[in-house]
Design a protein around this motif. Structure first.
Motif, mmCIF file in Angstrom:
data_model
loop_
_atom_site.group_PDB
_atom_site.id
_atom_site.type_symbol
_atom_site.label_atom_id
_atom_site.label_comp_id
_atom_site.label_asym_id
_atom_site.label_seq_id
_atom_site.Cartn_x
_atom_site.Cartn_y
_atom_site.Cartn_z
ATOM 1 N N UNK A 175 0.828 -1.195 0.000
ATOM 2 C CA UNK A 175 0.000 0.000 0.000
ATOM 3 C C UNK A 175 0.865 1.248 0.000
ATOM 4 N N UNK A 176 0.495 2.183 -0.833
ATOM 5 C CA UNK A 176 1.049 3.523 -0.710
ATOM 6 C C UNK A 176 -0.018 4.518 -1.132
ATOM 7 N N UNK A 177 0.003 5.673 -0.490
ATOM 8 C CA UNK A 177 -1.027 6.655 -0.785
ATOM 9 C C UNK A 177 -0.406 8.040 -0.849
ATOM 10 N N UNK A 178 -1.042 8.882 -1.645
ATOM 11 C CA UNK A 178 -0.597 10.257 -1.831
ATOM 12 C C UNK A 178 -1.746 11.195 -1.507
ATOM 13 N N UNK A 179 -1.528 12.098 -0.555
ATOM 14 C CA UNK A 179 -2.507 13.154 -0.331
ATOM 15 C C UNK A 179 -2.403 14.138 -1.489
ATOM 16 N N UNK A 180 -3.492 14.321 -2.185
ATOM 17 C CA UNK A 180 -3.516 15.328 -3.238
ATOM 18 C C UNK A 180 -3.838 16.693 -2.624
ATOM 19 N N UNK A 181 -5.006 16.799 -2.005
ATOM 20 C CA UNK A 181 -5.417 18.044 -1.342
ATOM 21 C C UNK A 181 -6.702 17.758 -0.592
ATOM 22 N N UNK A 182 -6.802 18.278 0.629
ATOM 23 C CA UNK A 182 -8.037 18.181 1.412
ATOM 24 C C UNK A 182 -8.380 16.711 1.671
ATOM 25 N N UNK A 210 -8.838 14.538 -1.003
ATOM 26 C CA UNK A 210 -8.545 13.838 -2.244
ATOM 27 C C UNK A 210 -7.242 13.058 -2.103
ATOM 28 N N UNK A 211 -7.336 11.756 -2.349
ATOM 29 C CA UNK A 211 -6.205 10.841 -2.200
ATOM 30 C C UNK A 211 -6.021 10.011 -3.453
ATOM 31 N N UNK A 212 -4.783 9.684 -3.732
ATOM 32 C CA UNK A 212 -4.430 8.645 -4.701
ATOM 33 C C UNK A 212 -3.926 7.458 -3.892
ATOM 34 N N UNK A 213 -4.575 6.316 -4.027
ATOM 35 C CA UNK A 213 -4.242 5.136 -3.238
ATOM 36 C C UNK A 213 -3.913 3.983 -4.163
ATOM 37 N N UNK A 214 -2.726 3.406 -3.992
ATOM 38 C CA UNK A 214 -2.339 2.205 -4.723
ATOM 39 C C UNK A 214 -2.367 1.042 -3.741
ATOM 40 N N UNK A 215 -3.282 0.117 -3.988
ATOM 41 C CA UNK A 215 -3.582 -0.929 -3.005
ATOM 42 C C UNK A 215 -3.879 -2.219 -3.754
ATOM 43 N N UNK A 221 -3.985 25.554 -4.500
ATOM 44 C CA UNK A 221 -4.070 24.871 -5.788
ATOM 45 C C UNK A 221 -3.743 23.387 -5.646
ATOM 46 N N UNK A 222 -4.108 22.619 -6.660
ATOM 47 C CA UNK A 222 -3.670 21.226 -6.719
ATOM 48 C C UNK A 222 -2.151 21.173 -6.803
ATOM 49 N N UNK A 223 -1.520 20.245 -6.084
ATOM 50 C CA UNK A 223 -0.056 20.187 -6.090
ATOM 51 C C UNK A 223 0.518 19.372 -7.233
ATOM 52 N N UNK A 224 -0.332 18.700 -7.984
ATOM 53 C CA UNK A 224 0.132 17.846 -9.090
ATOM 54 C C UNK A 224 -0.722 18.129 -10.312
ATOM 55 N N UNK A 225 -0.198 17.913 -11.511
ATOM 56 C CA UNK A 225 -1.005 18.074 -12.723
ATOM 57 C C UNK A 225 -2.144 17.051 -12.768
ATOM 58 N N UNK A 226 -3.262 17.465 -13.355
ATOM 59 C CA UNK A 226 -4.393 16.541 -13.464
ATOM 60 C C UNK A 226 -4.010 15.281 -14.226
ATOM 61 N N UNK A 227 -3.077 15.380 -15.143
ATOM 62 C CA UNK A 227 -2.684 14.212 -15.918
ATOM 63 C C UNK A 227 -2.140 13.089 -15.043
ATOM 64 N N UNK A 228 -1.586 13.441 -13.873
ATOM 65 C CA UNK A 228 -1.007 12.430 -12.990
ATOM 66 C C UNK A 228 -2.056 11.670 -12.197
ATOM 67 N N UNK A 229 -3.260 12.237 -12.054
ATOM 68 C CA UNK A 229 -4.290 11.604 -11.221
ATOM 69 C C UNK A 229 -5.593 11.405 -11.983
ATOM 70 N N UNK A 242 0.438 14.634 6.436
ATOM 71 C CA UNK A 242 1.135 14.908 5.165
ATOM 72 C C UNK A 242 0.804 16.273 4.601
ATOM 73 N N UNK A 243 1.765 16.850 3.909
ATOM 74 C CA UNK A 243 1.514 18.051 3.120
ATOM 75 C C UNK A 243 0.859 17.643 1.802
ATOM 76 N N UNK A 244 0.254 18.583 1.119
ATOM 77 C CA UNK A 244 -0.343 18.296 -0.180
ATOM 78 C C UNK A 244 0.725 17.766 -1.136
ATOM 79 N N UNK A 245 0.415 16.683 -1.794
ATOM 80 C CA UNK A 245 1.355 16.065 -2.737
ATOM 81 C C UNK A 245 2.266 15.033 -2.131
ATOM 82 N N UNK A 246 2.286 14.913 -0.803
ATOM 83 C CA UNK A 246 3.208 13.992 -0.140
ATOM 84 C C UNK A 246 2.684 12.549 -0.187
ATOM 85 N N UNK A 247 3.635 11.621 -0.259
ATOM 86 C CA UNK A 247 3.325 10.194 -0.240
ATOM 87 C C UNK A 247 3.464 9.637 1.173
#
Length: 249
Positions: free
Chosen positions: A1-8, A10-15, A48-56, A242-247
């Motif tokens: 498992x690893x996860x990235x806080x995008x903002x607020x 919103x998370x990206x989770x690889x599980x 703002x979002x810390x990563x480009x939309x293309x990444x998420x 985590x800060x925004x964008x942090x894994x």
């Protein structure tokens, strides 16, 4: 498992080999008005979002805990591919199908797909009349072979529902919305520092990821304030902020 806080929230989770996008809010900074009946007049989102939309923007699955605009917004509905499966709580399906999404499923109690079992949990989005007006909210527990058990609490205060989820699932990790969101009247509608402390003390077996801070105008608990409080309580080692964008791994 690893996860990235995008903002607020919103998370990206690889599980278990699946890429989940949780509670997508893609609006640019300042494009939305302040939450009404709140003390802070700043427009939303504050950052703002810390990563480009293309990444998420190409997840395998989207999970939406509830339909409040800081967890699912028009910008996300427009940007995400309409064929992406969406998992949600019962009663919310129509909002996604109306937006053009073609694979929408509500989780009543649990669902198993591709080796991952999701259990839906409940919560309290505030107290009294305000809590009733905020409506139904859900959290989700992720379980899979060779993965830690993860509890996504959703928009809830510390309450019996959260205690029951912790007791039933004994999660290794718990993501909590800890910004102490609050209107001009009434109690907080999400966890504040006191609630996070209570959770830590109740479930010392759980590593906590605290999010939902420094992005929306009615969330009054900052990362710095939560960190200071946890330091006083001797709980900093149990909580990741985590800060925004942090894994988080």
């Amino acid at each position: 498992m690893k996860l990235q806080l995008i903002r607020h929230a919103t998370f990206w989770l690889e599980y278990a080999g699946i890429k989940f996008l949780i509670d997508p809010m893609f609006s640019d900074a300042g494009v939305n008005p302040p939450i009404v009946n709140t003390a802070n007049p700043r427009r939303n989102p504050i950052v703002s979002l810390p990563v480009p939309l293309a990444e998420i923007g190409q997840p395998d699955v989207i999970i939406v805990t509830h339909l409040h605009g800081d967890h699912w917004d028009g910008a996300a509905a427009e940007a995400l591919p309409k064929s992406t499966p969406i998992l949600c709580q019962p009663g919310d399906e129509g909002a996604f199908t109306a937006a053009g999404f073609t694979s929408v499923m509500a989780i009543q109690e649990s669902l198993t797909q591709q080796g991952v079992t999701l259990f839906r949990t409940s919560g309290q989005h505030g107290t009294g009349e305000i809590g009733k007006l905020m409506g139904q909210v859900s959290g989700f527990v992720f379980k899979a072979e060779n993965e830690p058990t993860l509890y996504l609490a959703g928009d809830t205060i510390w309450c019996d529902d959260v205690q029951q989820a912790l007791e039933m699932h004994l999660p290794d990790w718990a993501i909590v919305n800890a910004g102490g969101a609050q209107f001009e009247v009434g109690d907080p509608i999400t966890m504040d520092a006191n609630d996070v402390v209570s959770l830590c003390q109740y479930a010392p077996f759980t590593k906590i990821v605290a999010v939902h801070m420094d992005a929306i105008n009615h969330c009054h608990v900052t990362r710095a304030e939560l960190r200071d409080r946890l330091g006083v309580e001797g709980l900093l080692e149990q909580v990741v902020i985590p800060e925004d964008g942090a894994w988080v791994y």
